[in-house]
Design a protein around this motif. Structure first.
Motif, PDB file in Angstrom:
ATOM      1  N   UNK A 346       0.828  -1.199   0.000  1.00  0.00           N
ATOM      2  CA  UNK A 346       0.000   0.000   0.000  1.00  0.00           C
ATOM      3  C   UNK A 346       0.867   1.255   0.000  1.00  0.00           C
ATOM      4  N   UNK A 347       0.340   2.302  -0.639  1.00  0.00           N
ATOM      5  CA  UNK A 347       1.043   3.581  -0.677  1.00  0.00           C
ATOM      6  C   UNK A 347       0.444   4.458   0.417  1.00  0.00           C
ATOM      7  N   UNK A 348       1.183   4.633   1.495  1.00  0.00           N
ATOM      8  CA  UNK A 348       0.666   5.370   2.643  1.00  0.00           C
ATOM      9  C   UNK A 348       0.891   6.865   2.441  1.00  0.00           C
ATOM     10  N   UNK A 349      -0.185   7.622   2.584  1.00  0.00           N
ATOM     11  CA  UNK A 349      -0.135   9.072   2.402  1.00  0.00           C
ATOM     12  C   UNK A 349      -0.774   9.753   3.608  1.00  0.00           C
ATOM     13  N   UNK A 350      -0.589  11.045   3.709  1.00  0.00           N
ATOM     14  CA  UNK A 350      -1.110  11.789   4.855  1.00  0.00           C
ATOM     15  C   UNK A 350      -2.589  12.134   4.666  1.00  0.00           C
ATOM     16  N   UNK A 351      -3.181  12.643   5.725  1.00  0.00           N
ATOM     17  CA  UNK A 351      -4.571  13.113   5.687  1.00  0.00           C
ATOM     18  C   UNK A 351      -4.753  14.134   4.567  1.00  0.00           C
ATOM     19  N   UNK A 352      -3.859  15.133   4.516  1.00  0.00           N
ATOM     20  CA  UNK A 352      -3.974  16.192   3.510  1.00  0.00           C
ATOM     21  C   UNK A 352      -3.754  15.657   2.105  1.00  0.00           C
ATOM     22  N   UNK A 353      -2.820  14.721   1.964  1.00  0.00           N
ATOM     23  CA  UNK A 353      -2.566  14.149   0.638  1.00  0.00           C
ATOM     24  C   UNK A 353      -3.754  13.330   0.154  1.00  0.00           C
ATOM     25  N   UNK A 354      -4.413  12.639   1.065  1.00  0.00           N
ATOM     26  CA  UNK A 354      -5.612  11.886   0.673  1.00  0.00           C
ATOM     27  C   UNK A 354      -6.676  12.853   0.161  1.00  0.00           C
ATOM     28  N   UNK A 355      -6.881  13.961   0.898  1.00  0.00           N
ATOM     29  CA  UNK A 355      -7.838  14.971   0.444  1.00  0.00           C
ATOM     30  C   UNK A 355      -7.464  15.535  -0.912  1.00  0.00           C
ATOM     31  N   UNK A 356      -6.167  15.790  -1.122  1.00  0.00           N
ATOM     32  CA  UNK A 356      -5.708  16.317  -2.411  1.00  0.00           C
ATOM     33  C   UNK A 356      -5.982  15.333  -3.539  1.00  0.00           C
ATOM     34  N   UNK A 357      -5.799  14.047  -3.267  1.00  0.00           N
ATOM     35  CA  UNK A 357      -6.018  13.045  -4.311  1.00  0.00           C
ATOM     36  C   UNK A 357      -7.512  12.900  -4.633  1.00  0.00           C
ATOM     37  N   UNK A 358      -8.363  13.058  -3.632  1.00  0.00           N
ATOM     38  CA  UNK A 358      -9.804  13.056  -3.909  1.00  0.00           C
ATOM     39  C   UNK A 358     -10.156  14.250  -4.801  1.00  0.00           C
ATOM     40  N   UNK A 359      -9.567  15.398  -4.507  1.00  0.00           N
ATOM     41  CA  UNK A 359      -9.768  16.580  -5.353  1.00  0.00           C
ATOM     42  C   UNK A 359      -9.357  16.283  -6.791  1.00  0.00           C
ATOM     43  N   UNK A 360      -8.184  15.689  -6.963  1.00  0.00           N
ATOM     44  CA  UNK A 360      -7.682  15.378  -8.301  1.00  0.00           C
ATOM     45  C   UNK A 360      -8.619  14.424  -9.041  1.00  0.00           C
ATOM     46  N   UNK A 361      -9.084  13.406  -8.351  1.00  0.00           N
ATOM     47  CA  UNK A 361      -9.979  12.432  -8.986  1.00  0.00           C
ATOM     48  C   UNK A 361     -11.333  13.069  -9.329  1.00  0.00           C
ATOM     49  N   UNK A 362     -11.833  13.935  -8.451  1.00  0.00           N
ATOM     50  CA  UNK A 362     -13.113  14.589  -8.728  1.00  0.00           C
ATOM     51  C   UNK A 362     -12.998  15.522  -9.932  1.00  0.00           C
TER      52      UNK A 362
END
Length: 368
Positions: A346-362
Motif C-alpha cells: 500500500x502507498x501510505x499518504x497523509x490526511x492532507x494528501x488523501x484529500x488532495x487526491x480526492x480533489x484530483x480524482x473529482x
C-alpha cells in the motif's frame, strides 16, 4: 446561482484536520457547479468548553440556527482529559445530545458500504463479503433510553442508584419508519425491522407501528429480526441485509458493529436528518491518540459531505461523483496509515494528501 449556508463544527481531536479536507472538497464543488457555500466556522465539543465554558455555546447555536445544514467533525477527549470537564458539559451530553434535540434530527442514516475491491479492509473472510457489503442502518435518534428521564442518588438503604427511562410514543416511531420504508422502496424493497419484543415492551409497541405503516407500503417485504440475532447475522452474512431500521440504542451499537465489519469506523459517514435541518458527521470518534499527526483518513468526513450534497442540497450527481472519486483513491492503492492493511503493497499518504487526491480524482469527472 444558489447559495447554501453551512455551519462548520470542526470539533476535537482529529476533527479539525479531517474537516480541512471536507472544506477542500466544498470549494472544488463550488468551482464546478452553479452553487456557492457560505461556510460559518463555530466552536463545538470539548474545545468549545475550554474556550467558552460551554460545549455548545450560544454563539454556535445561533450560527447553526441560521445555517441550511451543519457539517460536524469529531468530538470528545480521552477518559482522563474528559474528567476535566463537568459531567453535564462533556461533549456528548453537553453538545451532541442537545443539538439533536434542538433540531429534532430523528433519522440517522449510516451507510455500511464496502465494494469487493476493498474487501482487504474488512476482518471478514472474502467468501463472507462476496460481491461486497452494501446496507443502510436507519436509527431513530432523539428518543429511547438516551433521551428518557434520568435520576440518580442514594436510596433509603444507603445504596447509590440510577434510574433511566426508555420512552417512545407512536408518533416518534412512525416517522422514522416512514423514512426507512421510503428508502427501502428506492433500493431492494426489503426492510429488516430490528427489535427485542421478547423482552422489551417498547419493542412490542414498535412492532405494532411497523405493522400499521407497512399497510401503506405493500411493495416492501418486512423481515423481523431480534437485535442480538441481527448482530450475529451482520458478521455471518452481511449481504442478507439492505435497509435496517431500529430504535436509538440498538442503532448506536449495531452501526458501530457495521464499522467493525468494514474494518474501521473511518469508512462510515452519516447523516442526521430532521424536519427542517440536518447535520452530517463521521461515525467515528475524535481519536485523540493520533490527533495532529496527519495520519487520520478523511474518508468518512468527505463521505458526509457527499451525503449533505445529496440530502440537503439536491446535488445527487455531484454526490455520486464524489463517492466515485474517493473510491478511486483507494483503488489506486493509496491509504492513510490508520487504515493500512497490506503492508508495503500500500502507498501510505497523509490526511492532507488523501484529500488532495480526492480533489484530483473529482476534477477528472465531468460535473453536471
Amino acid at each position: 446561482m444558489s447559495t447554501h449556508s453551512i455551519a462548520i463544527l470542526a470539533g476535537d481531536g482529529i476533527g479539525p484536520e479531517i474537516m480541512d479536507q471536507a472544506i477542500k472538497i466544498l470549494r472544488l464543488v463550488e468551482s464546478r457547479n452553479n452553487v456557492a457555500f457560505d461556510l460559518k466556522p463555530a466552536p463545538f465539543g470539548a474545545s468549545a468548553y475550554f474556550e467558552t465554558g460551554k460545549s455548545f455555546p450560544d454563539e454556535t447555536m445561533a450560527i447553526c440556527d441560521q445555517a441550511d445544514a451543519i457539517l460536524k467533525g469529531t468530538i470528545g477527549l480521552n477518559h482522563e482529559e474528559s474528567k476535566k470537564i463537568p459531567v453535564d458539559e462533556q461533549p456528548e451530553r453537553g453538545a451532541l445530545l442537545p443539538m439533536r434535540r434542538r433540531y429534532d434530527t430523528y433519522a440517522n442514516f449510516r451507510p455500511v458500504y464496502l465494494p469487493r475491491s476493498l474487501a482487504h479492509f474488512s476482518p471478514l473472510k472474502p467468501e463472507v463479503i462476496g460481491e461486497g457489503i452494501d446496507l443502510v442502518i436507519i436509527r431513530e435518534l432523539v428518543g429511547g433510553l438516551y433521551f428518557g428521564k434520568k435520576e440518580s442518588g442514594i436510596n433509603e438503604a444507603g445504596r447509590r442508584y440510577v434510574h433511566e427511562m426508555l420512552e417512545y410514543d407512536e408518533d416518534q416511531i412512525r416517522r422514522v419508519l416512514e423514512v426507512a420504508f421510503e428508502l427501502a422502496s428506492k433500493r431492494k424493497k426489503v426492510l429488516h425491522n430490528v427489535h427485542k419484543s421478547n423482552v422489551l415492551k417498547s419493542s412490542v409497541l414498535w412492532n405494532d407501528v411497523v405493522e400499521e405503516v407497512r399497510q401503506d407500503h405493500p411493495d416492501i417485504e418486512v423481515k423481523h429480526v431480534l437485535v442480538d440475532a441481527a448482530a450475529t447475522y451482520l458478521c455471518l452474512d452481511p449481504a442478507s441485509f439492505d435497509v435496517m431500521v431500529m430504535e436509538n440504542m440498538f442503532g448506536d451499537i449495531l452501526s458501530d458493529q457495521g464499522g467493525g465489519i468494514l474494518g474501521s469506523l473511518g469508512l462510515m459517514p452519516s447523516a442526521c436528518v430532521g424536519p427542517e435541518k440536518s447535520y452530517y458527521e463521521p461515525s467515528h470518534g475524535s481519536a485523540p491518540d493520533i490527533a495532529g499527526q496527519g495520519i487520520a483518513n478523511p474518508y468518512s468526513m468527505i463521505g458526509s459531505v457527499a451525503m449533505m450534497l445529496e440530502m440537503s442540497f439536491g446535488m445527487d450527481q455531484e454526490a455520486r461523483n464524489l463517492w466515485q472519486a474517493m473510491q478511486s483513491v483507494f483503488a489506486a492503492g493509496f491509504t492513510t496509515p490508520d487504515l493500512a492493511r497490506r503492508g508495503d503493497s500500500e502507498k501510505k499518504i497523509s490526511t492532507a494528501e488523501f484529500g488532495d487526491r480526492v480533489v484530483t480524482e473529482l476534477e477528472k469527472i465531468p460535473a453536471d
